[in-house]
Write a protein that holds these residues in place. Structure first.
Motif, PDB file in Angstrom:
ATOM      1  N   VAL A  79       0.848  -1.183   0.000  1.00 42.63           N
ATOM      2  CA  VAL A  79       0.000   0.000   0.000  1.00 42.63           C
ATOM      3  C   VAL A  79       0.883   1.233   0.000  1.00 42.63           C
ATOM      4  N   GLN A  80       0.363   2.304  -0.554  1.00 41.35           N
ATOM      5  CA  GLN A  80       1.107   3.560  -0.541  1.00 41.35           C
ATOM      6  C   GLN A  80       0.979   4.241   0.817  1.00 41.35           C
ATOM      7  N   ARG A 130      -3.785   5.650  14.811  1.00 41.94           N
ATOM      8  CA  ARG A 130      -3.796   5.205  13.418  1.00 41.94           C
ATOM      9  C   ARG A 130      -4.287   3.763  13.276  1.00 41.94           C
ATOM     10  N   ASN A 133      -4.692   2.521   9.480  1.00 41.86           N
ATOM     11  CA  ASN A 133      -4.920   3.718   8.677  1.00 41.86           C
ATOM     12  C   ASN A 133      -3.686   4.610   8.701  1.00 41.86           C
ATOM     13  N   SER A 134      -3.645   5.545   7.770  1.00 47.55           N
ATOM     14  CA  SER A 134      -2.532   6.496   7.693  1.00 47.55           C
ATOM     15  C   SER A 134      -1.194   5.785   7.771  1.00 47.55           C
ATOM     16  N   VAL A 160       4.691  -0.684   2.993  1.00 45.43           N
ATOM     17  CA  VAL A 160       4.169   0.651   2.745  1.00 45.43           C
ATOM     18  C   VAL A 160       5.210   1.420   1.934  1.00 45.43           C
ATOM     19  N   GLY A 192      -0.020   6.623   3.611  1.00 46.19           N
ATOM     20  CA  GLY A 192      -1.302   7.285   3.788  1.00 46.19           C
ATOM     21  C   GLY A 192      -2.493   6.373   3.563  1.00 46.19           C
ATOM     22  N   GLY A 193      -2.240   5.200   3.034  1.00 49.62           N
ATOM     23  CA  GLY A 193      -3.311   4.254   2.751  1.00 49.62           C
ATOM     24  C   GLY A 193      -3.706   3.431   3.959  1.00 49.62           C
ATOM     25  N   SER A 194      -4.600   2.467   3.717  1.00 46.98           N
ATOM     26  CA  SER A 194      -5.136   1.636   4.793  1.00 46.98           C
ATOM     27  C   SER A 194      -5.089   0.165   4.401  1.00 46.98           C
ATOM     28  N   LEU A 195      -4.998  -0.667   5.417  1.00 53.61           N
ATOM     29  CA  LEU A 195      -5.111  -2.105   5.261  1.00 53.61           C
ATOM     30  C   LEU A 195      -5.840  -2.661   6.473  1.00 53.61           C
TER      31      LEU A 195
END
Length: 120
Positions: free
Chosen positions: A12-13, A66, A83-84, A118, A15-18
């Motif tokens: 994930v980039q 987060r 998150n974040s 990330v 700032g993204g979420s998983l």
């Protein structure tokens, strides 16, 4: 036998979420604490967040605000909403359970780990 099966890792980039999931199955009498640890390359495994059966939560300072943990006692499943995400969150994430088996023996159990990467 007891098994912990994780799912939900990936790339994930920043700032993204998983969302990670972990289902505990097998000869389980009861589960006390459940949670997540992580291990980055060349670093020691560290606590991320753990939740007791009663809902008390212990969270690492690095992820407070987060990451959020939840558990479904009926399904013997624990979830980690991340998150974040930051590049420094990159690690193998391990599910953990402190439980009592049918032989009334208490022990710590671990999942096989799921990679979270990330990118910046």
């Amino acid at each position: 036998q007891v098994q912990l099966v994780e799912s939900g890792g990936g790339l994930v980039q920043a700032g993204g979420s998983l969302r990670l999931s972990c289902e505990v199955s097998g000869s389980i009498f009861s589960i006390n604490s459940m949670g997540w640890y992580r291990q980055a390359p060349e670093k020691q495994r560290e606590l991320v967040v753990v939740i007791t059966r009663g809902g008390d939560i212990t969270t690492a300072d690095s992820v407070k605000g987060r990451f959020a943990i939840s558990r479904d006692n009926a399904k013997n499943t624990v979830y980690l909403q991340m998150n974040s995400l930051k590049p420094e969150d990159t690690a193998v994430y391990y599910c953990y359970a402190d439980l009592v088996d049918y032989g009334l023996v208490t022990g710590d159990y671990w999942g096989q780990g799921t990679q979270v990467t990330v990118s910046s």
